[in-house]
Scaffold this motif. Structure first.
Motif, PDB file in Angstrom:
ATOM      1  N   PRO A 129       0.803  -1.231   0.000  1.00  0.00           N
ATOM      2  CA  PRO A 129       0.000   0.000   0.000  1.00  0.00           C
ATOM      3  C   PRO A 129       0.830   1.272   0.000  1.00  0.00           C
ATOM      4  O   PRO A 129       0.512   2.223  -0.718  1.00  0.00           O
ATOM      5  N   THR A 130       1.909   1.327   0.779  1.00  0.00           N
ATOM      6  CA  THR A 130       2.692   2.566   0.844  1.00  0.00           C
ATOM      7  C   THR A 130       3.443   2.840  -0.459  1.00  0.00           C
ATOM      8  O   THR A 130       3.544   3.990  -0.898  1.00  0.00           O
ATOM      9  N   GLU A 131       3.946   1.799  -1.114  1.00  0.00           N
ATOM     10  CA  GLU A 131       4.672   2.016  -2.366  1.00  0.00           C
ATOM     11  C   GLU A 131       3.721   2.303  -3.528  1.00  0.00           C
ATOM     12  O   GLU A 131       4.070   3.033  -4.448  1.00  0.00           O
ATOM     13  N   THR A 132       2.523   1.750  -3.482  1.00  0.00           N
ATOM     14  CA  THR A 132       1.531   2.078  -4.505  1.00  0.00           C
ATOM     15  C   THR A 132       1.200   3.565  -4.425  1.00  0.00           C
ATOM     16  O   THR A 132       1.158   4.272  -5.448  1.00  0.00           O
ATOM     17  N   VAL A 232       9.063  -4.338 -12.490  1.00  0.00           N
ATOM     18  CA  VAL A 232       7.691  -4.802 -12.685  1.00  0.00           C
ATOM     19  C   VAL A 232       6.783  -4.258 -11.587  1.00  0.00           C
ATOM     20  O   VAL A 232       5.640  -3.856 -11.848  1.00  0.00           O
ATOM     21  N   LYS A 233       7.287  -4.199 -10.364  1.00  0.00           N
ATOM     22  CA  LYS A 233       6.508  -3.656  -9.250  1.00  0.00           C
ATOM     23  C   LYS A 233       6.102  -2.215  -9.524  1.00  0.00           C
ATOM     24  O   LYS A 233       4.937  -1.830  -9.343  1.00  0.00           O
ATOM     25  N   THR A 234       7.047  -1.410 -10.003  1.00  0.00           N
ATOM     26  CA  THR A 234       6.759  -0.002 -10.296  1.00  0.00           C
ATOM     27  C   THR A 234       5.733   0.124 -11.417  1.00  0.00           C
ATOM     28  O   THR A 234       4.799   0.933 -11.340  1.00  0.00           O
ATOM     29  N   LYS A 235       5.900  -0.657 -12.481  1.00  0.00           N
ATOM     30  CA  LYS A 235       4.956  -0.616 -13.599  1.00  0.00           C
ATOM     31  C   LYS A 235       3.547  -1.008 -13.143  1.00  0.00           C
ATOM     32  O   LYS A 235       2.557  -0.390 -13.544  1.00  0.00           O
ATOM     33  N   MET A 236       3.458  -2.023 -12.308  1.00  0.00           N
ATOM     34  CA  MET A 236       2.162  -2.514 -11.849  1.00  0.00           C
ATOM     35  C   MET A 236       1.458  -1.529 -10.921  1.00  0.00           C
ATOM     36  O   MET A 236       0.243  -1.605 -10.734  1.00  0.00           O
ATOM     37  N   GLN A 237       2.215  -0.599 -10.336  1.00  0.00           N
ATOM     38  CA  GLN A 237       1.629   0.370  -9.415  1.00  0.00           C
ATOM     39  C   GLN A 237       1.407   1.737 -10.053  1.00  0.00           C
ATOM     40  O   GLN A 237       0.976   2.667  -9.385  1.00  0.00           O
ATOM     41  N   SER A 238       1.692   1.856 -11.356  1.00  0.00           N
ATOM     42  CA  SER A 238       1.484   3.128 -12.045  1.00  0.00           C
ATOM     43  C   SER A 238      -0.009   3.421 -12.180  1.00  0.00           C
ATOM     44  O   SER A 238      -0.851   2.525 -12.027  1.00  0.00           O
ATOM     45  N   ILE A 239      -0.345   4.668 -12.475  1.00  0.00           N
ATOM     46  CA  ILE A 239      -1.741   5.088 -12.547  1.00  0.00           C
ATOM     47  C   ILE A 239      -2.525   4.322 -13.612  1.00  0.00           C
ATOM     48  O   ILE A 239      -3.679   3.948 -13.413  1.00  0.00           O
ATOM     49  N   GLN A 240      -1.880   4.065 -14.767  1.00  0.00           N
ATOM     50  CA  GLN A 240      -2.589   3.407 -15.872  1.00  0.00           C
ATOM     51  C   GLN A 240      -2.366   1.898 -15.922  1.00  0.00           C
ATOM     52  O   GLN A 240      -2.718   1.242 -16.905  1.00  0.00           O
ATOM     53  N   ALA A 241      -1.808   1.309 -14.865  1.00  0.00           N
ATOM     54  CA  ALA A 241      -1.483  -0.118 -14.877  1.00  0.00           C
ATOM     55  C   ALA A 241      -2.702  -1.003 -15.124  1.00  0.00           C
ATOM     56  O   ALA A 241      -2.618  -2.025 -15.813  1.00  0.00           O
ATOM     57  N   LYS A 242      -3.842  -0.595 -14.581  1.00  0.00           N
ATOM     58  CA  LYS A 242      -5.055  -1.406 -14.716  1.00  0.00           C
ATOM     59  C   LYS A 242      -5.457  -1.581 -16.169  1.00  0.00           C
ATOM     60  O   LYS A 242      -6.005  -2.613 -16.562  1.00  0.00           O
ATOM     61  N   GLN A 243      -5.171  -0.572 -16.994  1.00  0.00           N
ATOM     62  CA  GLN A 243      -5.528  -0.636 -18.413  1.00  0.00           C
ATOM     63  C   GLN A 243      -4.451  -1.320 -19.253  1.00  0.00           C
ATOM     64  O   GLN A 243      -4.721  -1.811 -20.349  1.00  0.00           O
ATOM     65  N   LEU A 244      -3.218  -1.345 -18.755  1.00  0.00           N
ATOM     66  CA  LEU A 244      -2.093  -1.836 -19.548  1.00  0.00           C
ATOM     67  C   LEU A 244      -1.717  -3.292 -19.292  1.00  0.00           C
ATOM     68  O   LEU A 244      -1.291  -4.001 -20.204  1.00  0.00           O
ATOM     69  N   TYR A 245      -1.866  -3.735 -18.048  1.00  0.00           N
ATOM     70  CA  TYR A 245      -1.359  -5.062 -17.689  1.00  0.00           C
ATOM     71  C   TYR A 245      -2.443  -5.933 -17.051  1.00  0.00           C
ATOM     72  O   TYR A 245      -3.207  -5.481 -16.210  1.00  0.00           O
ATOM     73  N   LYS A 246      -2.471  -7.195 -17.460  1.00  0.00           N
ATOM     74  CA  LYS A 246      -3.448  -8.139 -16.921  1.00  0.00           C
ATOM     75  C   LYS A 246      -3.030  -8.645 -15.544  1.00  0.00           C
ATOM     76  O   LYS A 246      -3.862  -8.861 -14.664  1.00  0.00           O
ATOM     77  N   ASN A 247      -1.730  -8.865 -15.378  1.00  0.00           N
ATOM     78  CA  ASN A 247      -1.188  -9.357 -14.114  1.00  0.00           C
ATOM     79  C   ASN A 247       0.323  -9.149 -14.123  1.00  0.00           C
ATOM     80  O   ASN A 247       0.876  -8.581 -15.081  1.00  0.00           O
ATOM     81  N   THR A 248       0.991  -9.618 -13.088  1.00  0.00           N
ATOM     82  CA  THR A 248       2.435  -9.415 -12.962  1.00  0.00           C
ATOM     83  C   THR A 248       3.217 -10.067 -14.098  1.00  0.00           C
ATOM     84  O   THR A 248       4.129  -9.462 -14.673  1.00  0.00           O
ATOM     85  N   ALA A 249       2.853 -11.301 -14.441  1.00  0.00           N
ATOM     86  CA  ALA A 249       3.554 -12.010 -15.516  1.00  0.00           C
ATOM     87  C   ALA A 249       3.372 -11.294 -16.849  1.00  0.00           C
ATOM     88  O   ALA A 249       4.315 -11.162 -17.639  1.00  0.00           O
ATOM     89  N   HIS A 250       2.147 -10.816 -17.100  1.00  0.00           N
ATOM     90  CA  HIS A 250       1.871 -10.095 -18.339  1.00  0.00           C
ATOM     91  C   HIS A 250       2.660  -8.799 -18.395  1.00  0.00           C
ATOM     92  O   HIS A 250       3.187  -8.410 -19.443  1.00  0.00           O
ATOM     93  N   CYS A 251       2.763  -8.117 -17.261  1.00  0.00           N
ATOM     94  CA  CYS A 251       3.533  -6.876 -17.191  1.00  0.00           C
ATOM     95  C   CYS A 251       4.999  -7.123 -17.559  1.00  0.00           C
ATOM     96  O   CYS A 251       5.598  -6.383 -18.344  1.00  0.00           O
ATOM     97  N   MET A 252       5.577  -8.183 -16.997  1.00  0.00           N
ATOM     98  CA  MET A 252       6.973  -8.496 -17.298  1.00  0.00           C
ATOM     99  C   MET A 252       7.157  -8.792 -18.788  1.00  0.00           C
ATOM    100  O   MET A 252       8.132  -8.368 -19.406  1.00  0.00           O
ATOM    101  N   TRP A 253       6.184  -9.505 -19.374  1.00  0.00           N
ATOM    102  CA  TRP A 253       6.246  -9.827 -20.792  1.00  0.00           C
ATOM    103  C   TRP A 253       6.159  -8.565 -21.644  1.00  0.00           C
ATOM    104  O   TRP A 253       6.910  -8.406 -22.608  1.00  0.00           O
TER     105      TRP A 253
END
Length: 303
Positions: A129-132, A232-253
């Motif tokens: 929560p704090t890093e998000t 990957v953690k930073t990308k997944m916590q970005s403002i638009q992450a919900k629209q860009l990535y399905k999950n952690t594995a997808h984000c890394m890909w």
């Protein structure tokens, strides 16, 4: 000294970890800010200003927004770092006491396991929560009309728009990163500490400068061995992450596909500059505060 971990009381470990985490966060935050800015860049993050590198990011931010812009999101980081360090040392000592031998020593595999447990614990309770919140604050600052007015307002807006899960964005990635971070960091530090204890006279304390050096080495090894998880953690916590990535594995890909394998080590330089010193600071402060607590309130013989 070899059985010091068995003498460390839980409350002391919790308080010492909190003090160490707060001091480390305040001292190293600008490097965390720069690292996050660099990692938020990418082909899928067109709204983020692009910098040529860490130095350009640092200079440009100070030039256009002032020096204190480098501390945007510090309040979340300060609270989070203090809390996570407290939980980290408390839980590591808990797992360490469970896994150590009769002399209070840990083998490398058991130290790795204790560190993994500590990292996973802090990821779930504090870090996610704090890093998000910190990541969203930094990214919000890049927009032409920043929406978050402060920690309380920004957190409220995130929860209002995304629900409570909005501040738990990227939990899997954070658990992977924190678990790997602490598994590596504590294993390296414990190994170095035990080797130093073999070379010290009975009852002799390890000098604080040596502790600082051991922490720096542990921080360096941690950075390069766990960097992909941090990106990957930073990308997944970005403002638009919900629209860009399905999950952690997808984000890394997506990062690998669009930006190449080297993008998984993006931000390594500012993260290295932070973790090298944070490792030195946090272990040194922790050890010194623990010595102070134990001096002021020694345990009765036989405990």
């Amino acid at each position: 000294m070899s059985n010091q971990a068995k003498k460390d009381r839980p409350l002391f470990s919790l308080l010492a970890g909190g003090v160490a985490g707060a001091i480390e966060a305040a001292a190293t935050y600008p490097t965390e800010y720069v690292k996050t800015q660099i990692q938020l860049q990418g082909k899928t993050s067109s709204s983020v200003k692009h910098f040529k590198g860490p130095v350009d990011c640092l200079v440009s931010t100070v030039k256009t927004q002032g020096f204190f812009a480098l501390y945007r999101g510090l309040s979340a980081m300060l609270i989070g770092n203090s809390s996570k360090a407290a939980i980290r040392f408390y839980s590591f000592n808990y797992f360490k006491n469970l896994l150590s031998d009769e002399k209070g020593r840990l083998s490398a595999p058991r130290s790795l396991l204790a560190g993994l447990g500590a990292g996973m614990t802090e990821a779930i309770l504090v870090v996610t929560p704090t890093e998000t919140i910190k990541t969203k604050f930094i990214q919000d600052q890049n927009s032409t009309s920043p929406r978050y007015k402060g920690l309380v307002h920004g957190t409220g807006q995130i929860i209002k728009e995304e629900g409570i899960l909005g501040i738990y964005r990227g939990l899997t990635a954070v658990m992977l990163r924190q678990g790997a971070n602490q598994a590596v960091r504590f294993t390296v530090y414990n190994f170095l500490k035990q080797e130093m204890q073999k070379r010290t006279k009975p009852g002799e304390q390890i000098h604080w400068a040596t502790t600082f050096g051991m922490g720096m080495i542990a921080g360096t090894v941690t950075v390069y061995s766990t960097m992909p998880f941090d990106v990957v953690k930073t990308k997944m916590q970005s403002i638009q992450a919900k629209q860009l990535y399905k999950n952690t594995a997808h984000c890394m890909w997506v990062v690998f596909r669009d930006e190449g394998v080297t993008a998984l080590w993006k931000g390594a330089t500012p993260r290295l500059s932070r973790l090298v010193f944070s490792g030195g600071i946090v272990f040194t402060v922790y050890e010194q505060v623990m010595k102070l607590f134990n001096h002021l309130s020694p345990q009765p013989l036989g405990q």
